[in-house]
Every structure is written in structure tokens, then in C-alpha cells.
Write an enzyme that holds these catalytic residues in place. Structure first.
Site, PDB file in Angstrom:
ATOM      1  N   CYS A  67       0.712  -1.186   0.071  1.00 45.32           N
ATOM      2  CA  CYS A  67       0.148  -0.051  -0.038  1.00 45.32           C
ATOM      3  C   CYS A  67       0.723   1.301  -0.067  1.00 45.32           C
ATOM      4  O   CYS A  67       2.081   1.308   0.614  1.00 45.32           O
ATOM      5  CB  CYS A  67      -0.925   0.076   1.246  1.00 45.32           C
ATOM      6  N   ASP A  68       0.291   2.341  -0.750  1.00 47.50           N
ATOM      7  CA  ASP A  68       0.985   3.517  -0.385  1.00 47.50           C
ATOM      8  C   ASP A  68       0.025   4.638  -0.617  1.00 47.50           C
ATOM      9  O   ASP A  68      -0.958   4.538  -1.521  1.00 47.50           O
ATOM     10  CB  ASP A  68       2.013   3.903  -1.558  1.00 47.50           C
ATOM     11  N   THR A  69      -0.068   5.681   0.223  1.00 52.69           N
ATOM     12  CA  THR A  69      -1.034   6.800   0.349  1.00 52.69           C
ATOM     13  C   THR A  69      -0.097   8.044  -0.052  1.00 52.69           C
ATOM     14  O   THR A  69       0.806   8.594   0.440  1.00 52.69           O
ATOM     15  CB  THR A  69      -1.844   6.906   1.581  1.00 52.69           C
TER      16      THR A  69
END
Length: 195
Positions: A67-69
Site C-alpha cells: 500500500c501507499d498513500t
């Protein structure tokens, strides 16, 4: 089947517990820069893919979740602040405006890869210089040395004191925290049926 979260984020770990009670945490130690002409809105998903594939190389029989935001304003990606002044500058950019929070997620299992992005619109009230200063100087309740803006895209954590800045939100609140776990749950079920 073993589950691996390729992220060191304590917020993601906490949210993933709503899907899986038992999983390992193996952060991907990678350079998060994405070369080429990737559209700004696609950067979080590209980084998530890179993270998941990096960890999956060593654990092909495990379900790896990367995941990456990112926070996007004026077509600029605001990552994690380098220091307090960087956090102040980011919050000034977001003050009184709408911005996008995009979390990219990637699933890797037995050589198969699936990814998606979730987008949420967040609007901030206009912020005074003193509000921004107070926020950037306030330590998290759990720690006297760590500040709430540290290690958070855009320099704020919506689940903390920065929730006081939020005028409105369109979309998944948990996406802004860092993991759109409701959609992720559905995508995992679909993905595993197809693998």
C-alpha cells in the site's frame, strides 16, 4: 495461507486487523521513486505495486499486500514531510481548500498481481498560522518525541488532532487514514477466487 503486509505503518496494521486476525509485517525496503511519465494520481498505486512485488519475491506462496498513500493538491504529490517546516508548508497549501487522498493497493500471490486505487476528497477549513504552528508542535499522546505530522502523507493525520481541520470529506474515511479496508476486503476475496 500466510498473509504479509508490506508496510511499516501502524495505522495500516490496525485497520488490516479488521480483515485478518493473523498476518506478518514485512516492510518493503525500497526506493519509492517511480521513474518515467507516471501520472500523479497513479503514483501511489505504482509504489504499492513496487512494495508488494519486492516482498513477494521472497514469499511467493503468501498473500502480500502493498500500500501507499499520497495527498494531491494542484497536481502535486505531497509525500511525508522532511521536517517541521515542510509540514507547515504542506498545511498552508491545504488550508481552505479541497485535496485528494489516494491510496494504491497491490495484491501478490503465487505470481499473480492485482492492484487498484481508492480516491477520497478532503476539504480543510481555512487555517490560521497559529493553528498550524500549534499542530506541528503538538506531540502524539503516546509519545513525547513523535509528532502527529511525522510519517504522514500531506503532513497530517485525519484520525488525530488534524481532524479539527476537516470541513468535509467525500469518499472512504479509512482511505485517508491509509487503508481502504472495506474495498480491500472485497478485492482480496475476488482476487483469491481468480488465482
Amino acid at each position: 495461507m500466510d498473509i504479509i503486509l508490506a508496510s511499516a505503518s501502524p495505522r495500516r496494521q490496525e485497520l488490516l486487523k479488521n480483515i485478518f486476525t493473523d498476518f506478518a509485517v514485512i516492510p518493503a525496503d525500497i526506493d519509492e521513486n517511480i521513474g518515467g511519465n507516471t501520472e500523479v494520481e497513479n503514483l501511489p498505486e505504482a509504489v504499492a505495486i513496487k512494495k508488494a512485488k519486492h516482498v513477494a519475491k521472497n514469499y511467493p506462496d503468501s498473500l502480500v499486500i502493498g500500500c501507499d498513500t499520497g495527498v494531491i493538491v494542484d497536481n502535486l504529490m505531497l509525500g511525508k514531510p522532511k521536517d517541521k517546516q515542510d509540514a507547515v508548508n504542506m498545511l498552508k497549501m491545504l488550508s481552505g481548500r479541497k485535496h485528494f487522498v489516494i491510496t494504491g493497493c497491490c495484491l501478490c500471490y503465487k505470481g499473480k498481481v492485482f492492484s487498484f486505487s481508492e480516491k477520497t476528497v478532503v476539504e480543510f477549513y481555512p487555517l490560521t498560522d497559529s493553528e498550524i504552528l500549534e499542530y506541528t508542535l503538538a506531540a502524539e499522546q503516546k509519545s513525547a518525541v513523535k509528532y502527529e505530522w511525522q510519517d504522514k502523507a500531506g503532513g497530517y493525520g485525519i484520525q488525530g488532532k488534524a481532524g479539527l481541520f476537516v470541513k468535509g470529506i467525500e469518499g472512504d474515511y479509512y482511505n485517508v487514514v491509509g487503508l481502504p479496508y472495506s474495498r480491500l476486503n472485497r478485492e482480496i476475496k475476488k482476487f483469491l477466487k481468480e488465482v
